[in-house]
Design a protein around this motif. Structure first.
Motif, short mmCIF file in Angstrom:
data_model
loop_
_atom_site.label_atom_id
_atom_site.label_comp_id
_atom_site.label_asym_id
_atom_site.label_seq_id
_atom_site.Cartn_x
_atom_site.Cartn_y
_atom_site.Cartn_z
N GLY A 437 0.77 -1.01 -0.03
CA GLY A 437 0.09 0.40 0.08
C GLY A 437 1.42 0.85 -0.45
N ILE A 438 0.47 2.48 0.61
CA ILE A 438 1.16 3.52 0.33
C ILE A 438 0.70 3.99 1.98
N ILE A 439 2.36 4.99 2.47
CA ILE A 439 1.76 5.07 4.11
C ILE A 439 2.30 7.05 3.45
N ASN A 440 2.27 7.13 5.22
CA ASN A 440 2.57 8.92 4.96
C ASN A 440 3.84 9.06 6.00
N PRO A 441 3.87 10.14 6.00
CA PRO A 441 5.63 9.96 7.42
C PRO A 441 5.20 9.39 8.06
N LYS A 442 4.17 9.22 8.76
CA LYS A 442 3.95 8.51 10.15
C LYS A 442 3.11 7.32 10.41
N GLY A 443 3.30 6.75 9.34
CA GLY A 443 4.06 5.61 9.39
C GLY A 443 2.34 5.02 8.85
N GLY A 444 0.72 5.33 8.95
CA GLY A 444 -0.36 5.41 8.38
C GLY A 444 -0.35 5.48 6.97
N TRP A 445 -1.14 4.06 7.14
CA TRP A 445 -1.66 3.60 5.87
C TRP A 445 -2.75 5.18 5.34
N VAL A 446 -1.55 5.36 3.93
CA VAL A 446 -2.98 6.76 3.06
C VAL A 446 -3.90 5.32 1.97
N ILE A 447 -2.97 4.60 1.54
CA ILE A 447 -4.00 3.37 0.99
C ILE A 447 -3.59 1.90 1.29
N GLY A 448 -4.62 1.28 2.33
CA GLY A 448 -4.05 -0.10 3.02
C GLY A 448 -3.56 -0.68 2.18
N PRO A 449 -2.63 -1.82 2.94
CA PRO A 449 -2.37 -2.86 1.76
C PRO A 449 -3.16 -3.89 1.25
N LYS A 450 -3.07 -3.74 -0.21
CA LYS A 450 -3.94 -5.06 -0.64
C LYS A 450 -3.32 -6.34 -1.55
N ALA A 451 -4.54 -7.12 -1.50
CA ALA A 451 -4.04 -8.76 -1.90
C ALA A 451 -3.86 -8.40 -3.08
N GLU A 452 -3.71 -7.17 -4.14
CA GLU A 452 -3.78 -7.60 -6.03
C GLU A 452 -2.36 -6.91 -5.40
N TRP A 453 -1.92 -6.17 -4.65
CA TRP A 453 -0.67 -5.46 -5.09
C TRP A 453 0.83 -6.45 -4.22
N ILE A 454 1.22 -6.60 -4.65
CA ILE A 454 2.24 -7.52 -4.09
C ILE A 454 3.31 -7.67 -4.05
N GLY A 455 4.15 -6.31 -4.93
CA GLY A 455 5.20 -5.99 -4.44
C GLY A 455 5.25 -4.82 -5.48
N ILE A 456 6.68 -3.99 -4.91
CA ILE A 456 7.03 -2.74 -5.06
C ILE A 456 8.09 -2.63 -6.57
N LYS A 457 7.27 -2.03 -8.21
CA LYS A 457 8.67 -2.37 -9.57
C LYS A 457 9.31 -0.79 -9.41
N ALA A 458 8.74 0.39 -9.13
CA ALA A 458 9.26 1.23 -8.85
C ALA A 458 8.75 2.25 -7.77
N GLY A 459 9.80 3.05 -7.04
CA GLY A 459 9.14 4.27 -6.54
C GLY A 459 8.20 5.61 -6.65
N PHE A 460 7.75 6.01 -6.01
CA PHE A 460 7.60 7.63 -6.82
C PHE A 460 8.48 8.17 -7.30
N HIS A 461 7.64 8.60 -8.32
CA HIS A 461 8.47 9.78 -8.97
C HIS A 461 7.82 10.31 -9.85
#
Length: 461
Positions: A437-461
Motif C-alpha cells: 500500500g501507500i504510507i504517510n510520514p507517520k507510518g499510517g496507511w494512506v492506502i491500506g495494503p491490498k492483496a492484489e499489490w504484491i510488490g514494488i517495481k519502482a517508487g514514486f517519481h
C-alpha cells in the motif's frame, strides 16, 4: 493495451489531460516534469510480471497489462508499458500519466506501428515491419506520423536532434524536429547529443567529437564512442594510448593521456600513468590534486564525497577544496543527504548516524550494515534493521536518530521506499502473501495494503 471498460473507468476516475502538445510549440522537459503527477509502479496481479501504475491516492491504471518491463521515463509526462497484453495485442503503446492512451497510426492502413521511445520534444520513435527490414519513423502526440521520410535505423530525439540512418545509403546523420537533415548522413555510427556535443564514427571505425553544426572538434582518434557528461567528453584513445578528457570546444584538458578515467557522479576521477588519483569537476577544472587521495567513491552530498587516503584504508569525507572534513576511519559509509550519513568503524558494530562534522548523532541498535540505508529525504531515511533471528525489516529514521516509523515493512530497493511529497510505497508479510500500500510520514496507511499489490517495481517519481 487497455480494454474498453478500463478506459471508461479511467475517464471517471482520473484527471484529463488539459491540452494537446503541438508539433511546433513543445513545453520544455523541465516544465513537463514539474507538472506531471507522481506515479509508482506496483506488481499488481498473480505474478510479479503483472504491473500497474499507481498515483499517491491509490488510483491505478494499466491492470491487465502482461509486461516484462514497465517504467516511467523521467523528463516528460508519458509512460511506456512494453510487452504483450493479455488479449495478445503485440503493439506497444504509450500512456500519459493520467492513464490516457496516446493514439498510434497505421503503416499500411490496417496495422499499427509500435511504440519505442518518447522524447521531451513530444515526438515518439516508432517502428514496424511489413516487407524487408524493419523501418523507423516518428509520431506526434496526436498519433500522426510527423515526417514523410522513413529510416532504416533511428533513435529518440535529444536536444532537438535525432540520430537516423538513411534508407538508401545506410549511413547515419541527424534530423531536427521538422524532419530536415541538419547533419548529412555520412557516418558509420553516431551517438545522441549531450550538452551540445556528440561523438560520430567514421567508416574506418574510429570516433571523434562533433558539435550541432556538424563541425568536428577533434580528429578521429578515439577507439570507441566518447562518454559525455555535462559538456566534458571522455575519449579512449586508439592503439591503447590511454584516455583523454576534452572540453565541449574540443580542447584537451590533460597535459598527457591518463591510465584510466571514470565518472563519479560529480566529476571525473583521473588515475595517472603513475597510479596516483586526482579529481576534475564536472566542468573539467582540477579540484583535487594528485597525492591527496588514493581513491574516490561515487556520489556527492552536502558538498562532501567519500574518499580513501590509502588504497586499502578506511573511508573519510572530503570537500571539493581538498580538505578532510571527516578523517578516514570508516569501513562502510553512505553519501550525505540532508546533513546526515550512515557509517561504521567496524563491520560487527552497529551503524552510526553522523552529521557533516563527523559527530555521532545516534548509534542505531539492530542496524548492522551502513550500505543498507537510504538517503535522508524529507526528514526520513529508509533503513534495514535485523533483530536476532527475526527477518530483516525496513523502518524510517529521523534526523535525530530515532525511529520515526518502527521497522515493520518488507525490504526492497531502498531508493524505491523513499518518501516523495509525503508518500512512500510499503509492503507487509512474506511472498506469496505480500500486501502493499501507500504510507504517510507517520507510518499510517494512506492506502491500506491490498492483496492484489504484491510488490514494488519502482517508487514514486
Amino acid at each position: 493495451m487497455f480494454m474498453l471498460r478500463n478506459s471508461q473507468i479511467l475517464n471517471r476516475l482520473l484527471p484529463t489531460l488539459c491540452c494537446a502538445v503541438s508539433l511546433l510549440v513543445v513545453p520544455t522537459a523541465q516544465a513537463m516534469d514539474r507538472d506531471k503527477p507522481l506515479l509508482a509502479v506496483f506488481m499488481a496481479g498473480k505474478t510479479r510480471s503483472d504491473l500497474a501504475f499507481v498515483d499517491p491516492q491509490g488510483r491505478a491504471f494499466g491492470q491487465g497489462l502482461k509486461v516484462s518491463n514497465a517504467y516511467i521515463k523521467q523528463g516528460y509526462f508519458l509512460a511506456m508499458p512494453k510487452g504483450l497484453t493479455r488479449s495478445g495485442d503485440l503493439v506497444r503503446r504509450w500512456y500519459d500519466r493520467t492513464g490516457r492512451e496516446v493514439p498510434m497510426p497505421t503503416f499500411d492502413g490496417k496495422n499499427k506501428v509500435e511504440a519505442s521511445v518518447m522524447s521531451a520534444e513530444g515526438l515518439g520513435l516508432v517502428f514496424w515491419k511489413d516487407k524487408g527490414p524493419r523501418k523507423y519513423g516518428f509520431v506526434n502526440l496526436k498519433g500522426q506520423m510527423a515526417f514523410k521520410e522513413v529510416f532504416s535505423g533511428a533513435r529518440s530525439f535529444s536536444e532537438g536532434l535525432a540520430e537516423v540512418r538513411q534508407m538508401k545509403t545506410k549511413k547515419w546523420g541527424f534530423i531536427n524536429t521538422q524532419g530536415r537533415w541538419v547533419i548529412a548522413p555520412q557516418y558509420k555510427g553516431v551517438m545522441p547529443f549531450r550538452q551540445g556535443i556528440t561523438s560520430v564514427q567514421n567508416q574506418a571505425g574510429q570516433w571523434a567529437l562533433l558539435d550541432q553544426t556538424g563541425q568536428a572538434l577533434t580528429d578521429f582518434s578515439c577507439s570507441r564512442a566518447l562518454n559525455i557528461k555535462q559538456g566534458i567528453a571522455l575519449c579512449k584513445l586508439a592503439n591503447k594510448k590511454g584516455v583523454m578528457l576534452y572540453s565541449k570546444l574540443g580542447k584537451a584538458l590533460l597535459s598527457q593521456p591518463a591510465k584510466s578515467i571514470s565518472w563519479v557522479g560529480f566529476g571525473w576521477k583521473v588515475k595517472d600513468s603513475d597510479g596516483q588519483v586526482m579529481l576534475r569537476d564536472a566542468q573539467g577544472k582540477l579540484r583535487i590534486k594528485k597525492g591527496l587521495v588514493a581513491d574516490i567513491s561515487t556520489g556527492l552530498g552536502d558538498g562532501l564525497f567519500r574518499a580513501k587516503a590509502t588504497q586499502k584504508g578506511p573511508y573519510g569525507y572530503m570537500n571539493l577544496e581538498g580538505t578532510w572534513v571527516v578523517k578516514p576511519k570508516y569501513v562502510k559509509a553512505s553519501i550525505f543527504s540532508e546533513k546526515r550519513a550512515f557509517a561504521q568503524t567496524d563491520r560487527k558494530q552497529p551503524v552510526e548516524m553522523i552529521n557533516t562534522k563527523g559527530q555521532v548523532i545516534q548509534t542505531l541498535q539492530d542496524v548492522y550494515n551502513a550500505a543498507q540505508s537510504g538517503p535522508m529525504q524529507q526528514g526520513l531515511a529508509a533503513v534495514v534493521a535485523k533483530k536476532g533471528k527475526e527477518p530483516a525489516k525496513v523502518g524510517y529514521i529521523t534526523p535525530d536518530g530515532t525511529w520515526g516509523i518502527a521497522p515493520k515493512f518488507n525490504k526492497t530497493r531502498l531508493k524505491d521506499q523513499a518518501f516523495v511529497n509525503g508518500v512512500a510505497p510499503a509492503c507487509l508479510d512474506k511472498y506469496p502473501n505480500v500486501r502493499c500500500g501507500i504510507i504517510n510520514p507517520k507510518g499510517g496507511w494512506v492506502i491500506g495494503p491490498k492483496a492484489e499489490w504484491i510488490g514494488i517495481k519502482a517508487g514514486f517519481h
